[in-house]
Design an enzyme around this catalytic site. Structure first.
Site, PDB file in Angstrom:
ATOM      1  CD  GLU A  92      -2.791  -1.230   2.432  1.00 15.75           C
ATOM      2  OE1 GLU A  92      -3.958  -1.632   2.333  1.00 15.75           O
ATOM      3  OE2 GLU A  92      -2.251  -0.988   3.529  1.00 15.75           O
ATOM      4  CB  CYS A 105       3.187   7.826   2.704  1.00 16.94           C
ATOM      5  SG  CYS A 105       3.826   6.770   3.991  1.00 16.94           S
ATOM      6  CB  CYS A 112       7.701  -4.231   8.833  1.00 17.47           C
ATOM      7  SG  CYS A 112       9.106  -3.425   9.626  1.00 17.47           S
ATOM      8  CB  CYS A 116       7.074  -1.060  16.108  1.00 19.32           C
ATOM      9  SG  CYS A 116       8.684  -0.653  15.418  1.00 19.32           S
ATOM     10  CB  CYS A 119       3.532  -0.798  13.793  1.00 15.13           C
ATOM     11  SG  CYS A 119       3.599  -0.867  12.004  1.00 15.13           S
ATOM     12  N   GLY A 161       7.035  -1.298   5.990  1.00 14.55           N
ATOM     13  CA  GLY A 161       8.427  -1.728   5.998  1.00 14.55           C
ATOM     14  C   GLY A 161       9.399  -0.739   6.594  1.00 14.55           C
ATOM     15  CD  GLU A 162      13.923   0.750   9.219  1.00 11.81           C
ATOM     16  OE1 GLU A 162      13.203   1.235  10.110  1.00 11.81           O
ATOM     17  OE2 GLU A 162      14.763   1.414   8.597  1.00 11.81           O
ATOM     18  CB  SER A 193      10.440   7.233   8.211  1.00 15.73           C
ATOM     19  OG  SER A 193      10.086   6.900   9.530  1.00 15.73           O
ATOM     20  CB  SER A 215       9.975   5.701  14.110  1.00 13.24           C
ATOM     21  OG  SER A 215       8.839   5.302  14.776  1.00 13.24           O
ATOM     22  CG  ASN A 217       7.471   5.941  18.388  1.00 11.01           C
ATOM     23  OD1 ASN A 217       6.939   6.981  18.039  1.00 11.01           O
ATOM     24  ND2 ASN A 217       7.873   5.042  17.536  1.00 11.01           N
ATOM     25  CG  ASN A 291      -3.434   6.837  13.493  1.00 12.00           C
ATOM     26  OD1 ASN A 291      -4.309   7.690  13.607  1.00 12.00           O
ATOM     27  ND2 ASN A 291      -2.238   7.102  13.022  1.00 12.00           N
ATOM     28  CB  CYS A 334       1.478   6.767  11.429  1.00 10.93           C
ATOM     29  SG  CYS A 334       2.419   7.990  10.598  1.00 10.93           S
TER      30      CYS A 334
HETATM   31  S1  SF4 Z   1       6.619   1.148  12.777  1.00  6.01           S
HETATM   32 FE1  SF4 Z   1       7.813   0.934  10.882  1.00  6.01          FE
HETATM   33  S2  SF4 Z   1       9.639  -0.231  11.539  1.00  6.01           S
HETATM   34 FE2  SF4 Z   1       8.105  -0.503  13.163  1.00  6.01          FE
HETATM   35  S3  SF4 Z   1       7.033  -2.408  12.624  1.00  6.01           S
HETATM   36 FE3  SF4 Z   1       5.865  -0.694  11.722  1.00  6.01          FE
HETATM   37  S4  SF4 Z   1       6.620  -0.519   9.616  1.00  6.01           S
HETATM   38 FE4  SF4 Z   1       8.123  -1.719  10.782  1.00  6.01          FE
END
Ligand code: SF4
Length: 341
Positions: A92, A105, A112, A116, A119, A161-162, A193, A215, A217, A291, A334
């Site tokens: 996406e 974006c 990923c 996290c 997420c 993804g990272e 990011s 990121s 947090n 979110n 996000c």
């Molecule tokens: S916040 Fe980013 S790095 Fe962390 S799990 Fe989600 S997509 Fe991966």
């Protein structure tokens, strides 16, 4: 053997291909322009090349892009595009409206591996890295097939993804996005990011010059370890030292993203800790209210809590922007992308 996709190739690689076919090196620049500026989807369209060159290339490589499966619109104007890849996977991208322009974006991985906790993408795990053509292809397809396409002025690699875990393909895609023969974006308009892969942050600073967003947090290792497993490998001291070393030309600033979660990291004490932690780093802070997504145990903090948190950072002379959460009704905000539409 399957033919390679020319959209996975850098200018240098296309030059090597063209010269191996006995043709002039400068023709590679023409090919890039056909692909990225004139949206050619076949060699037959590349009429500045001889018929022979076109058929020689066609024997060696293919031209392929992901396809758009569907586009959803949020009540706040945000749009989410679901792409189908050649192997049937879905990824996406999100289009975010600004005052006079749009920001795309883009995703860099299908899923990923970083895990996290807050997420949705992370919960699903990693399926595979995206190819350069699948990263740039989100942009070329959005530009070509959405009304907003011509007004996309910024790109953030902040989707699924990272990006730095798919380092080589991400950097190659950025080189195509910023090439004068490619999509021609200024590197000032591109932001990578990361959750904090320190060796790759250091490498990125040496390889290309793009904006970097971290990121973050959490204001301390204990909580960051809990929320973001990557912190156990690269704790805050190591991460922030890499941030201090990241080359930032002119007046550019690093961005720290901070997702506020009710009762987890949103107290006035946390804001003060954060202010102390980032002291001396040329940066701005993006404060994002969490979110929620189905199955998430984290909760969105109240507006009052969020404003109080922001005020403390402003009082410490930080640029702290409250980012409106966009597209959460279509799971486009996000941390909500899952590749399932
Ligand atoms: S916040 Fe980013 S790095 Fe962390 S799990 Fe989600 S997509 Fe991966």
């Amino acid at each position: 053997m399957e033919k390679p996709n020319i959209r996975d190739m850098s200018l240098k690689e296309i030059e090597a291909l063209i010269t191996s076919l006995g043709k002039e090196q400068y023709r590679a620049r023409q090919v890039m322009k056909w692909l990225y500026q004139k949206d050619a989807t076949s060699f037959a369209e590349m009429t500045t090349l001889s018929r022979e060159s076109r058929s020689l290339m066609e024997e060696k490589v293919i031209i392929a892009e992901p396809t758009i499966d569907r586009i959803q619109s949020s009540a706040d104007g945000t749009k989410k595009a679901l792409f189908r890849l050649a192997d049937g996977l879905f990824i996406e991208s999100v289009l975010i409206p600004g005052r006079n322009h749009w920001t795309a974006c883009l995703s860099t991985q299908a899923g990923c591996a970083m895990g996290c906790l807050f997420c949705l993408t992370g919960r699903r795990g990693l399926t595979r890295n995206l190819l350069p053509s699948e990263i740039t292809g989100q942009m070329t397809m959005l530009r070509r097939h959405t009304q907003e396409g011509p007004d996309i002025k910024n790109i953030v690699l902040m989707g699924m993804g990272e990006p730095l875990a798919n380092y080589d393909h991400t950097v190659k895609a950025i080189r195509i996005l910023t090439s004068d023969y490619g999509l021609g974006f200024s590197n000032r308009k591109i932001t990578v990011s990361t959750c904090g892969l320190v060796p790759q942050i250091l490498r990125l600073g040496q390889d290309i010059c793009v904006n970097l967003a971290i990121s973050l947090n959490a204001p301390d290792d204990r909580r960051r370890n809990d929320l973001m497993p990557v912190n156990r490998k690269y704790p805050l001291k190591t991460l922030l030292s890499a941030c201090r070393d990241y080359p930032m030309p002119g007046r550019r600033m690093l961005t720290f993203e901070y997702i506020l979660m009710s009762g987890i990291n949103d107290s006035p004490e946390d804001a003060k800790k954060l202010a102390r932690l980032l002291k001396g780093i040329r940066c701005k802070l993006n404060l994002i209210t969490l979110n929620e997504f189905p199955g998430s145990s984290f909760r969105t903090p109240s507006k009052v809590t969020v404003r109080a948190f922001q005020q403390i950072l402003l009082d410490h002379h930080y640029t702290a922007i409250l980012r409106a959460s966009r597209g959460s009704d279509i799971l486009a905000a996000c941390g909500q992308l899952s590749g399932t539409g």
